[in-house]
Design a protein around this motif. Sequence first.
Motif, PDB file in Angstrom:
ATOM      1  N   MET A 117       0.857  -1.170   0.000  1.00  0.00           N
ATOM      2  CA  MET A 117       0.000   0.000   0.000  1.00  0.00           C
ATOM      3  C   MET A 117       0.899   1.229   0.000  1.00  0.00           C
ATOM      4  O   MET A 117       1.779   1.370   0.818  1.00  0.00           O
ATOM      5  N   THR A 118       0.639   2.128  -0.926  1.00  0.00           N
ATOM      6  CA  THR A 118       1.449   3.333  -1.006  1.00  0.00           C
ATOM      7  C   THR A 118       0.755   4.480  -0.312  1.00  0.00           C
ATOM      8  O   THR A 118      -0.467   4.511  -0.203  1.00  0.00           O
ATOM      9  N   ASN A 119       1.560   5.432   0.152  1.00  0.00           N
ATOM     10  CA  ASN A 119       1.000   6.585   0.847  1.00  0.00           C
ATOM     11  C   ASN A 119       0.281   7.525  -0.103  1.00  0.00           C
ATOM     12  O   ASN A 119      -0.485   8.366   0.331  1.00  0.00           O
ATOM     13  N   ASP A 120       0.532   7.411  -1.403  1.00  0.00           N
ATOM     14  CA  ASP A 120      -0.112   8.316  -2.345  1.00  0.00           C
ATOM     15  C   ASP A 120      -1.453   7.775  -2.860  1.00  0.00           C
ATOM     16  O   ASP A 120      -2.067   8.378  -3.721  1.00  0.00           O
ATOM     17  N   THR A 121      -1.912   6.663  -2.310  1.00  0.00           N
ATOM     18  CA  THR A 121      -3.236   6.150  -2.648  1.00  0.00           C
ATOM     19  C   THR A 121      -4.277   7.089  -2.060  1.00  0.00           C
ATOM     20  O   THR A 121      -4.224   7.417  -0.879  1.00  0.00           O
ATOM     21  N   THR A 122      -5.201   7.534  -2.888  1.00  0.00           N
ATOM     22  CA  THR A 122      -6.236   8.439  -2.400  1.00  0.00           C
ATOM     23  C   THR A 122      -7.336   7.642  -1.711  1.00  0.00           C
ATOM     24  O   THR A 122      -7.458   6.423  -1.885  1.00  0.00           O
ATOM     25  N   TYR A 123      -8.134   8.370  -0.955  1.00  0.00           N
ATOM     26  CA  TYR A 123      -9.276   7.752  -0.274  1.00  0.00           C
ATOM     27  C   TYR A 123     -10.211   7.120  -1.304  1.00  0.00           C
ATOM     28  O   TYR A 123     -10.646   5.982  -1.149  1.00  0.00           O
ATOM     29  N   ARG A 124     -10.474   7.859  -2.379  1.00  0.00           N
ATOM     30  CA  ARG A 124     -11.377   7.359  -3.422  1.00  0.00           C
ATOM     31  C   ARG A 124     -10.826   6.069  -4.052  1.00  0.00           C
ATOM     32  O   ARG A 124     -11.573   5.104  -4.268  1.00  0.00           O
ATOM     33  N   GLN A 125      -9.534   6.043  -4.330  1.00  0.00           N
ATOM     34  CA  GLN A 125      -8.928   4.846  -4.916  1.00  0.00           C
ATOM     35  C   GLN A 125      -9.046   3.653  -3.963  1.00  0.00           C
ATOM     36  O   GLN A 125      -9.337   2.535  -4.394  1.00  0.00           O
ATOM     37  N   ALA A 126      -8.824   3.912  -2.676  1.00  0.00           N
ATOM     38  CA  ALA A 126      -8.912   2.838  -1.689  1.00  0.00           C
ATOM     39  C   ALA A 126     -10.335   2.291  -1.611  1.00  0.00           C
ATOM     40  O   ALA A 126     -10.543   1.068  -1.584  1.00  0.00           O
ATOM     41  N   ILE A 127     -11.311   3.191  -1.603  1.00  0.00           N
ATOM     42  CA  ILE A 127     -12.717   2.757  -1.549  1.00  0.00           C
ATOM     43  C   ILE A 127     -13.080   1.960  -2.796  1.00  0.00           C
ATOM     44  O   ILE A 127     -13.746   0.918  -2.713  1.00  0.00           O
ATOM     45  N   GLU A 128     -12.641   2.427  -3.958  1.00  0.00           N
ATOM     46  CA  GLU A 128     -12.941   1.709  -5.200  1.00  0.00           C
ATOM     47  C   GLU A 128     -12.329   0.315  -5.191  1.00  0.00           C
ATOM     48  O   GLU A 128     -12.952  -0.653  -5.628  1.00  0.00           O
ATOM     49  N   GLU A 129     -11.097   0.208  -4.689  1.00  0.00           N
ATOM     50  CA  GLU A 129     -10.463  -1.111  -4.623  1.00  0.00           C
ATOM     51  C   GLU A 129     -11.199  -2.013  -3.632  1.00  0.00           C
ATOM     52  O   GLU A 129     -11.400  -3.210  -3.894  1.00  0.00           O
ATOM     53  N   LEU A 130     -11.614  -1.452  -2.504  1.00  0.00           N
ATOM     54  CA  LEU A 130     -12.391  -2.239  -1.543  1.00  0.00           C
ATOM     55  C   LEU A 130     -13.695  -2.736  -2.167  1.00  0.00           C
ATOM     56  O   LEU A 130     -14.091  -3.897  -1.960  1.00  0.00           O
ATOM     57  N   GLU A 131     -14.352  -1.878  -2.925  1.00  0.00           N
ATOM     58  CA  GLU A 131     -15.596  -2.282  -3.593  1.00  0.00           C
ATOM     59  C   GLU A 131     -15.340  -3.396  -4.606  1.00  0.00           C
ATOM     60  O   GLU A 131     -16.139  -4.328  -4.726  1.00  0.00           O
ATOM     61  N   THR A 132     -14.227  -3.319  -5.319  1.00  0.00           N
ATOM     62  CA  THR A 132     -13.875  -4.360  -6.281  1.00  0.00           C
ATOM     63  C   THR A 132     -13.652  -5.692  -5.563  1.00  0.00           C
ATOM     64  O   THR A 132     -14.136  -6.742  -6.012  1.00  0.00           O
ATOM     65  N   ILE A 133     -12.924  -5.647  -4.471  1.00  0.00           N
ATOM     66  CA  ILE A 133     -12.676  -6.871  -3.692  1.00  0.00           C
ATOM     67  C   ILE A 133     -13.991  -7.426  -3.160  1.00  0.00           C
ATOM     68  O   ILE A 133     -14.244  -8.636  -3.231  1.00  0.00           O
ATOM     69  N   LEU A 134     -14.855  -6.552  -2.666  1.00  0.00           N
ATOM     70  CA  LEU A 134     -16.149  -6.997  -2.135  1.00  0.00           C
ATOM     71  C   LEU A 134     -16.990  -7.662  -3.219  1.00  0.00           C
ATOM     72  O   LEU A 134     -17.585  -8.727  -2.998  1.00  0.00           O
TER      73      LEU A 134
END
Length: 99
Positions: free
Chosen positions: A1-18
């Motif tokens: 996980m990189t520090n430059d990951t935005t909140y939106r990117q993290a949420i989108e990735e979580l939704e993809t995993i879900l």
Amino acid sequence: MTNDTTYRQAIEELETILRALETDTVDVDDLTARVQRSAELIRLCKQKLRNAESAIERVFENLEEDDDDTPAADSEEEETPPGPPRRPDRPFPSGQLPF
């Protein structure tokens, strides 16, 4: 996980995993990695939310400090010199409007 990951990117990735977990497209061998990645993303989102909350609180504290430094509105009105006297037949001098 990189520090430059935005909140939106993290949420989108979580939704993809879900979505992958809900549709059973995740291989059992990949499940552990996805769950670990989800935990990292959730931690990142929580930290970003805490940082945003702190920043917003600081902004409001600064606004309150600015309000404390500003003289009260009542004292400003007392210092303002009175305008020309008003005649009853003309509510505002020289046809001026109050705004």
